[in-house]
Structure formats: structure tokens, C-alpha cells
Design an enzyme around this catalytic site. Structure first.
Site, PDB file in Angstrom:
ATOM      1  CE  LYS A  58      30.269  32.790  44.671  1.00  0.00           C
ATOM      2  NZ  LYS A  58      30.583  31.764  43.712  1.00  0.00           N
ATOM      3  NE  ARG A  59      26.095  38.672  45.690  1.00  0.00           N
ATOM      4  CZ  ARG A  59      25.014  39.048  45.077  1.00  0.00           C
ATOM      5  NH1 ARG A  59      24.387  40.120  45.464  1.00  0.00           N
ATOM      6  NH2 ARG A  59      24.554  38.372  44.046  1.00  0.00           N
TER       7      ARG A  59
END
Ligand code: GLU
Length: 496
Positions: A253-254
Site C-alpha cells: 500500500k505504500r
């Protein structure tokens, strides 16, 4: 033998596209062979599991059209389908392993284990913990037992040698027993770990094929051994390749949006997202890029999955989604999809109270409410430059707010306000100044309807994406910078 496959998500966060990907391949496999597709909830981690996460996972998979034949919401003959409701079953099987000498009670306290680890580190020994390493003298076991001290049940594993596991896509996989710990099967609170519950359930639910992500390969030897200990046949294993970011790192999700709800809220069609996931490591015999779930099922061949890490590339998804919209929706269907998405009384009902006071005529609505229908706003850096805080402080505010918001499971207005207010105080920044970069991130300008209401209405996924988008617009955060910021943020978070 009829095919029975399952997905077994743990309800510990947002519904992940990786879960939908594995669900899709299980479903396509089952349907192509006239088998059953089952959904089981693996919620033995009582601290991290939540019913709201479970609901979000079920809802988002249904939204994508990935429906199952048996599961906690639809029932079935092999239930319950939630592991937290199957505690007695696991206790019984753990006892069976204790009785047959394949598992042992371990009374070691966590302090003792830490010490054992530290001693090994000092001696430079890198070896997994086996029964012989953990055993206490018989007298001491008796004493601890009599004192009613806590224990866990661990499985016995060989000290050395290779374990060979067969995988449908990878052939023989060799793993070294020396690296495998005497795995905990039952925790001190009597709850099973993933390994015991997973094997017992797959057996009792008569699962024939385990199709799951590559990250579980290292668990396979323990599972294989447990099947052997119980004298059960093991389902066929098939470890799918992991989805990757365009830079080939593991989808995270980064670097990418991983929540299915993000794609729903951004206005992707579920058919297009499902179609896109179907292209991850697999292709239609005629190489067509756009296909329905039914066509995928009719042409599915698990053996054709390729192991080169499939890249989840949002630009490609955009292209495919556009094709779906243009080629598959007539104008009426288009209108009804847009209504389902956001142009409906329910969604408008949340927005109206925020803008009503400022509306003199209906044509005022669009300029006032753009941010509720927008994805990522076009950001003008001049807008950030005109704010009270300097560039560095704005980055810090956006980054801390972003990290904090990432962790929020319940998305509720007052809680968001309280949390961000507390962070601004710890940072010793006036709330008004702290909120300014967030206003710009959310709406592209300093003028925005009440911020916390806006965040609540557009929801966690779009809010988080906008904050991250703003950080990038400000030049992003280098790895080194992120490390320093993370340290500072951790100390703020711990003191909240
Ligand atoms: N609970 C595991 C997960 O979260 C299931 C892994 C498996 O399929 O065995 O994905």
C-alpha cells in the site's frame, strides 16, 4: 472426487486486491471443473480480527461478482465457516497429537524464550527451536503443571533433512527442516494458530486443492507433516505468484492502492477489475485482454498460470476500465452505474447538509461539491506555498496524518477529529495551520467544506489516496527522510 477449493482470508484490515485475485483463481478453477468454491474466515487472531473487516471483505468480493457456494454468510454443510466458532474442534485435534507424541506442551515463558534467543545470538547460532531446545527437566514440568502455569502446544518437527513438497505450478519444492521451528499449534489462550486450524479445516471441509499466495510456501512443510501425523491425505498445493508493483516489488500500500474499496470508490467497474486480475499471470487462449468472468471460467486452465511476477499496473487497469465503459455500457446502463456509484439520494443526502447553506441556486452545487465526486485533485504547488507552514512542516503534517489515517479501522468523524487534533498538539502546531495542507490535499484549494465531514463522506480509501497524492505533489519523501519521520511519528503515536 469433486473439486472443493477455498479462500481463507483473515479479517484484519481492508479488503485487499490480493485476496480478490486468489479468490478469482479459486473460483475459476472450481467452476471450470463443476466444483465448489468456499469462503472460510480465519479469525483466530482475536486481537487483530474484526467483524467490520470481515464484512468489508465479504461485501467487496460480492461486489466483484466473486460469489461462493459455502461461507459464513450463506451457510453450508461443513460449517461453521468462521474459525473463532470452531475452537472445540482444534482443541480435540491438538489433544490427539499430544496423545500420539507428535506434539508437546511447552511451559517456557516468553522471558525464557527471549533469553534462549539472546544466548544463541551471542554464540552466533542460527537454528530453529526444536523440542530438544525447549524441553525442561521432568520435575520442572510437573511443578509448572501443578502450579497451573500457562503453556502452549507445539508440534514436533525433524531436526534436519529436507522436506519435499509438491506444488502444481512449481513441481518439487525443497525446504530444509533445520530452519523450521517446533511450531506452536495451540496458543496459551487455547486458540489455535493458523497452521493447525488451516490443516484441520481443509481436511474437515474436504478441500481438494489449496490455491493460495506464494507467501505461504514456507508453511507447506509444517502442513504436510501435520497431514502425515493425522494420517490424512493432503490437498494438492498450488502457490500462485504474488502481485507486484510496477517496480517489481511486492504489491504494497505504500506504492499502490491495495484496497478493493479504493477501486470501487474511484469508479472502476467491478467487471473490469475482475477482468484485470484475471490477466495477472494468466491469459485467454486467444490472448484477448478484455473478457468476462464466464469466458474466463470456460477457458480456464490452472496449469497455464505463469510464475513471472504479475505486475498490477493502475494505468493498464484504467485503459481496460475505459474499454469496459465504452464497449459494454449503453447510455442507460452508464447512467445507472453512475447512480450506483455516487449520484444517488443516499450519497447526496450526506453532502447536502454541508453545502445547503451556501447554495442559492442548483448551479452552485457542482463547484461546492466537486471533491465528493473527484478522484485525485489536480494540485497546484502555488496553493501549498501560500500556506502558513513551510514546505518541510507541510510534508511532516501530511505524512503523519497519512500514517495515522492508514491505521484507522473505524472511520468516524469525531474520532478522526480527535486523533488529528491530538497529533497537531503533540507537534505543537495550531490546529488551523495543521489542517491547511490537508484541506489542499482533499480539495485542491484552501476552501473546502468542513474537513472532517468531507473525509468521512469520501471515505478512508479516497482520503488516504489524496494525502499520499499531495505528498508526491510536494516532491515526495525520500527513504532516509521517511526513516527519520517514522521515528518521530512513532513517539507521537505512543504518547497519544
Ligand atoms: N488466512 C490465510 C490468509 O490470510 C490463509 C492462507 C491459506 O490460504 O492457507 O491468507
Amino acid at each position: 472426487m469433486s473439486v472443493r477449493v477455498r479462500i481463507a482470508p483473515s479479517p484484519t484490515g481492508d479488503p485487499h486486491v490480493g485476496t480478490a485475485y486468489i479468490a478469482l483463481f479459486n473460483l475459476a478453477f472450481a467452476r471450470s471443473l463443476g466444483g465448489k468454491f468456499i469462503l472460510r474466515i480465519e479469525d483466530t487472531d482475536r486481537v487483530r480480527s474484526s467483524l467490520s473487516s470481515e464484512k468489508a471483505i465479504l461485501d467487496s468480493l460480492h461486489w466483484m461478482g466473486l460469489d461462493w457456494d459455502e461461507g459464513p454468510d450463506v451457510g453450508g454443510e461443513y460449517g461453521p465457516y468462521r474459525q473463532s466458532e470452531r475452537g472445540d474442534i482444534y482443541a480435540r485435534y491438538a489433544q490427539q497429537l499430544l496423545d500420539s507424541g507428535k506434539a508437546f506442551k511447552c511451559y517456557r515463558s516468553s522471558e525464557e524464550l527471549d533469553k534462549l534467543r539472546a544466548d544463541r545470538r551471542e554464540q552466533g547460532i542460527q537454528k530453529a527451536f526444536k523440542q530438544s531446545d525447549l524441553e525442561l527437566p521432568a520435575e520442572e514440568i510437573k511443578r509448572r503443571e501443578a502450579a497451573g502455569e500457562a503453556y502452549v502446544v507445539r508440534m514436533c518437527v525433524p531436526d534436519e533433512g529436507t522436506c519435499i513438497v509438491q506444488d502444481r505450478l512449481r513441481g518439487e519444492i525443497e525446504l530444509d527442516w533445520a530452519n523450521v521451528d517446533a511450531q506452536i499449534l495451540l496458543k496459551a489462550d487455547g486458540m489455535p494458530t493458523y497452521h493447525l486450524a488451516n490443516v484441520v479445516d481443509d481436511h474437515l471441509m474436504e478441500i481438494t486443492h489449496v490455491i493460495r499466495g506464494e507467501e505461504w510456501i514456507n508453511s507447506a512443510p509444517k502442513h504436510q507433516l501435520l497431514y502425515e501425523y493425522f494420517g490424512w491425505d493432503m490437498p494438492e498445493l498450488c502457490h500462485m505468484p504474488l502481485l507486484r508493483n510496477p517496480d517489481k516489488s511486492k504489491l504494497s500500500k505504500r506504492k499502490n492502492r491495495t484496497s478493493i474499496n479504493y477501486y470501487r470508490d474511484m469508479g472502476y467497474l467491478p467487471e473490469a477489475l475482475t477482468n484485470y486480475l484475471g490477466r495477472m499471470g494468466w491469459s485467454m487462449p486467444d490472448e484477448s485482454e478484455k473478457f468476462t468472468l464466464d469466458r474466463m471460467i470456460n477457458n480456464f486452465d490452472l496449469g497455464k498460470v505463469s510464475l513471472g511476477g504479475p505486475v498490477f499496473d493502475v494505468e493498464k487497469l484504467d485503459w481496460l476500465n475505459g474499454l469496459w465503459i465504452r464497449e459494454e455500457l449503453n447510455d442507460q446502463q452508464f447512467a445507472s452505474r453512475v447512480a450506483d456509484w455516487a449520484i444517488n439520494p443516499q450519497y447526496l443526502g450526506k453532502i447536502i447538509p454541508l453545502i445547503k447553506d451556501r447554495v442559492e441556486k442548483f448551479t452552485d452545487i457542482a463547484p461546492l461539491s466537486g471533491l465528493f465526486f473527484n478522484g485525485l485533485p489536480i494540485l497546484d504547488t502555488a496553493e501549498f506555498e501560500s500556506l502558513k507552514l513551510d514546505h518541510e512542516a507541510q510534508i511532516k503534517v501530511l505524512q503523519f496524518a497519512s500514517w495515522w489515517l492508514d491505521d484507522q479501522q473505524e472511520w468516524e468523524r469525531d474520532a478522526l477529529y480527535q486523533g488529528l487534533n491530538a497529533i497537531s498538539q503533540k507537534m505543537e502546531i495550531k490546529l488551523r495551520d495543521f489542517l491547511q495542507p490537508l484541506f489542499v490535499a482533499m480539495s485542491g484549494t484552501k476552501v473546502c467544506p468542513p474537513l472532517f465531514d468531507a473525509m468521512t463522506i469520501v471515505g478512508p480509501d479516497i482520503t488516504r489516496a489524496r494525502l499520499r497524492h499531495a505528498l508526491l505533489a510536494l516532491g515526495g519523501v525520500s527513504k532516509k527522510q521517511a526513516k527519520n519521520l517514522e521515528k518521530e511519528f512513532r513517539s507521537i503515536k505512543d504518547s497519544l
